[in-house]
Every structure is written in structure tokens, then in C-alpha cells.
Design a protein around this motif. Structure first.
Motif, PDB file in Angstrom:
ATOM      1  N   ASP A 234      -9.907  -8.270  -4.687  1.00  0.00           N
ATOM      2  CA  ASP A 234     -10.515  -6.953  -4.437  1.00  0.00           C
ATOM      3  C   ASP A 234     -11.940  -6.758  -5.370  1.00  0.00           C
ATOM      4  OD1 ASP A 234      -8.306  -6.242  -2.974  1.00  0.00           O
ATOM      5  OD2 ASP A 234      -7.314  -5.279  -4.414  1.00  0.00           O
TER       6      ASP A 234
ATOM      7  N   TYR B 116      -5.954   5.876   0.813  1.00  0.00           N
ATOM      8  CA  TYR B 116      -6.947   5.086   1.553  1.00  0.00           C
ATOM      9  C   TYR B 116      -6.879   3.819   1.273  1.00  0.00           C
ATOM     10  CZ  TYR B 116      -9.060   9.551   2.383  1.00  0.00           C
ATOM     11  OH  TYR B 116      -9.322  10.771   2.916  1.00  0.00           O
ATOM     12  N   ARG B 117      -6.033   3.016   2.037  1.00  0.00           N
ATOM     13  CA  ARG B 117      -5.637   1.432   1.774  1.00  0.00           C
ATOM     14  C   ARG B 117      -6.922   0.496   1.418  1.00  0.00           C
ATOM     15  NH1 ARG B 117      -1.948  -1.580   6.009  1.00  0.00           N
ATOM     16  NH2 ARG B 117      -0.464  -0.142   5.588  1.00  0.00           N
ATOM     17  N   GLU B 118      -7.944   0.902   2.468  1.00  0.00           N
ATOM     18  CA  GLU B 118      -9.025  -0.028   2.664  1.00  0.00           C
ATOM     19  C   GLU B 118      -9.822   0.142   1.259  1.00  0.00           C
ATOM     20  OE1 GLU B 118     -10.229   3.772   4.355  1.00  0.00           O
ATOM     21  OE2 GLU B 118      -8.454   2.562   4.374  1.00  0.00           O
ATOM     22  N   SER B 119      -9.752   1.225   0.593  1.00  0.00           N
ATOM     23  CA  SER B 119     -10.593   1.562  -0.742  1.00  0.00           C
ATOM     24  C   SER B 119     -10.174   0.990  -1.972  1.00  0.00           C
ATOM     25  CB  SER B 119     -10.504   3.027  -0.591  1.00  0.00           C
ATOM     26  OG  SER B 119      -9.427   3.642  -1.155  1.00  0.00           O
TER      27      SER B 119
ATOM     28  N   TYR C  24       0.921  -1.242  -0.204  1.00  0.00           N
ATOM     29  CA  TYR C  24       0.086   0.193  -0.087  1.00  0.00           C
ATOM     30  C   TYR C  24       0.873   1.408  -0.022  1.00  0.00           C
ATOM     31  CZ  TYR C  24      -4.190  -2.993   0.910  1.00  0.00           C
ATOM     32  OH  TYR C  24      -5.039  -4.022   0.679  1.00  0.00           O
TER      33      TYR C  24
END
Length: 384
Positions: A205, A195-198, A95
Motif C-alpha cells: 500500500d 472506503y477500502r480503496e483508501s 476490509y
């Protein structure tokens, strides 16, 4: 584009006609724009292939043993790279590299991006992880404030589909109705670099965020019953708006699957619903035939018309010319509207109140969209 090495005279005329229809659609204010990685590459960001190379290099530096058997399947290979980094080092490195690759550059945007955000699109979505379009929006806002122009409100904060609140996403969707009180902003469909979670990048993914697992040839492998938020949103955009794709290779298997779902649900095969703008070069004869074949497939399967522009010595100047023509027609149309509404005009008042004529092609599409909605309601009722 009048290069006989690329198109016959008949094909040239057909491409020019599609270009005229595209210009008319965007100038009418009825289109939604979806922007891909090719747009950001103009200011130095990596393309999809370049991104895979950077990630592969990181994976090899983290440790040996990267499985390259799925290298010919980019999304699956991206998943292998991500898993390898997580096993041999720290997923934070993955990330961190994405953040470094897609953080703001200097210059942050170019004239082409200014053109895009100046046009009357009902909404702009991007699959990119950078903030190039936001930078162009900020420059537009600063200039408007300096010159005292009255423009639609602008929100330069990126809207990230998923992490951001439903209220903001709902507001973005409302803005597609051209409500002048709702700010113009950019929606990021596949995440933002910081924003790594996005981030939506690898095959898993896509499975998590779209509820789809797709083979390289586009065949589904189940999970079709899981309608995630991303899937609902993209379906809504493709099903209710005419979309213009720019900066896309149009070969993403997940995007193709979504296009297929919408086309099947709404019976939109072989219709002129959306547009894709793609470059074509006389330097590669094999690529010319591949590009023409891709255009035929997009039209027959997904209702996407392709407007080609010629790439000369790797320059995409003629893509800029297309959008400059759109802007010119939009400005001319806006000026004509102001003259019609001017009470000092010599025109008869009853004529002033008449709406502009709609082309037969536009009427056909509007009628088709209404009929599609009615069909969907009937089909939902049948399934209850």
C-alpha cells in the motif's frame, strides 16, 4: 516533569524549555498537527500492534499456512497477512474487519480530542482510519450553534486524501493559511475505515501511494523517482510548515523516509523545525534510554525536537496538561490582542499598531524556511 528517575536536572530544564517553545509555536497559530493512532487508543481503538493481532487472527481463521517469517517487520507482515486472506478466503473479509475495528464508538471522542480541535492549528492531518476528531468537531459545531458563538466554519465530513476531489484537497491546503472563510476539517492521509480503496496499511500500500519501498532499517529500495500525490502532499506539509506530531511512536519507516527526504532537500539537519510529543515512564529503565536515544536521532536527522511527558500508571493525563497549557496561552494571547485593538484602550495608537515581538527562535525558523525555498528554486534551476 520533575522525576529524577527519568531525567537529570539539566535534562528536565531542557525538556521544559522545549515545552515552552512548543506552547509558543502552537499558540502563535503557525503549526500544523499530525495525529497518530495513540490518540484514538484513548477511546478504545486498537493500536498498531493490536491491529496486527486482529488481522493475524482473521488470517489464521481463513486458512492455515500464514507465513510469519517477517513478523518482526510490521509493514511487510501486514502485507503477508493481506495476501494470505486474499488467497485463502475473500479480501472483503480483510476490509470488513478494518471497517468493524474503526467504525464510530461510544463515547466517540474524549476531552483530549476537544482540546486538539480547539487549538489554532493551521491544519490537522491524521493517519488514523477512524472519525474520532470529526466527532469532536461535530460537538464543537453543535455547541457553537446552541450558544450563538461566532466561530470559523466547520465541515465534519472527513477529507480522504486520494479518493476525494483535488478541489477539496486544494481547499484544505488553502485553509492552512488561516483563511477564516474556509471550513475547519480533518484530512485523512492513510484512508478511512469505510472506503477500502483508501486504506494504506501494508508495505505494498505504501509503495503504491508513496512510490517508496523501504527496508526495515529505513534504506530505500528504489522507486524514488515516482512522486505520487501522497508523497507530494506530505512533502509540502513537512517542507513548508512546522509540524507537531502527537500519538506517534515515530518509528514508521515510511514516515522516517519522508522526513529524511525533506531534511536532505532543505538541508534541515539538527535544526529545531518540528515537534514530537511522546510519553516516557519511570517504570521501564531500558525504555527510558531507548526514548532518549530516539529523541536524539529525531533531532539530528530530521530536525524534530521531542517534548516528553511522564506516563504514570499507564495514565496520559500529563499529555492533556500540555495541551491545556497551550490552550490557556492561546486564549491569553487572543485576549491581549482584543485589548490592543480596542479603541477605548489607554494605549497610544501607534503602540496599538505594533506587531507582537517575535522570539529569536521563531525568527530563525522563519528565516530558515525562506532560505530553504530559495535554495530549492536554485537547485531546480541547476537540474534543468
Amino acid at each position: 516533569m520533575n522525576n529524577p528517575e527519568i531525567f537529570t536536572s539539566e535534562e528536565q530544564n531542557e525538556n521544559e524549555e522545549r515545552k515552552r517553545e512548543l506552547i509558543e509555536l502552537v499558540a502563535s497559530g503557525e503549526a500544523t498537527l499530525i495525529v497518530g493512532a495513540g490518540s484514538s487508543a484513548r477511546v478504545g481503538y486498537v493500536t498498531w500492534n493490536g491491529l496486527l493481532e486482529k488481522l493475524e487472527d482473521l488470517a489464521n481463521r481463513c486458512g492455515s499456512g500464514l507465513n510469519q517469517t517477517r513478523k518482526d517487520n510490521p509493514l511487510e507482515y501486514a502485507e503477508d497477512i493481506k495476501s494470505h486472506i486474499e488467497k485463502t478466503a475473500d479480501i472483503g473479509k480483510y476490509y470488513d474487519l478494518l471497517d468493524q475495528l474503526f467504525k464510530p464508538k461510544s463515547p466517540a471522542y474524549d476531552e483530549f480530542h476537544s482540546l486538539l480541535i480547539d487549538l489554532p492549528f493551521r491544519g490537522i492531518l491524521t493517519t488514523n482510519y477512524d472519525t474520532v476528531l470529526e466527532a469532536a468537531l461535530l460537538a464543537k459545531k453543535i455547541e457553537a450553534e446552541r450558544e450563538g458563538w461566532q466561530i470559523r466554519p466547520i465541515d465534519v465530513m472527513p477529507l480522504v486524501i486520494g479518493p476525494d476531489t483535488p478541489r477539496l484537497i486544494h481547499e484544505f491546503l488553502l485553509a492552512r493559511s488561516n483563511d477564516p472563510h474556509i471550513p475547519q476539517r480533518i484530512a485523512h492521509l492513510h484512508g478511512l475505515h469505510r472506503y477500502r480503496e483508501s486504506i494504506i496499511l501494508s508495505s505494498e500500500d505504501y509503495v503504491e501511494n508513496y512510490g517508496l519501498r523501504v527496508k526495515k532499517n529505513g534504506d530505500d529500495q528504489g522507486n524514488e523517482d515516482r512522486w505520487t500525490f501522497h508523497r507530494k502532499l506530505l512533502w509540502a506539509v513537512l517542507a513548508t510548515r512546522r509540524v507537531v506530531f502527537v500519538g506517534f511512536s515515530m518509528e514508521d519507516p515510511y514516515f522516517e523516509k519522508m522526513l529524511e527526504i525533506v531534511s536532505t532537500d532543505l538541508w534541515g539537519w539538527n535544526k529545531s523545525i518540528h515537534f514530537a510529543i511522546m510519553g516516557i515512564s519511570a517504570e521501564d529503565k531500558e525504555d527510558i534510554q531507548d526514548s532518549k536515544g530516539k529523541a536524539e536521532r529525531l533531532k539530528s536527522k530530521y530536525g524534530i525536537d521531542t517534548v516528553f511527558y511522564e506516563v504514570v500508571e499507564k495514565s496520559h493525563k500529563r499529555l492533556e496538561d500540555i495541551f491545556a497549557d497551550i490552550k490557556k496561552q492561546y486564549e491569553n494571547r487572543s485576549q491581549s490582542d482584543e485589548e490592543i485593538q480596542d479603541p477605548s484602550s489607554d494605549s497610544d495608537s501607534s503602540e496599538n499598531q505594533e506587531s507582537k515581538p517575535t522570539s529569536s527562535g521563531s525568527r530563525d525558523i522563519l528565516n530558515w524556511l525562506k532560505q530553504a525555498g530559495q535554495r530549492m528554486i536554485r537547485r531546480i534551476g541547476d537540474e534543468d
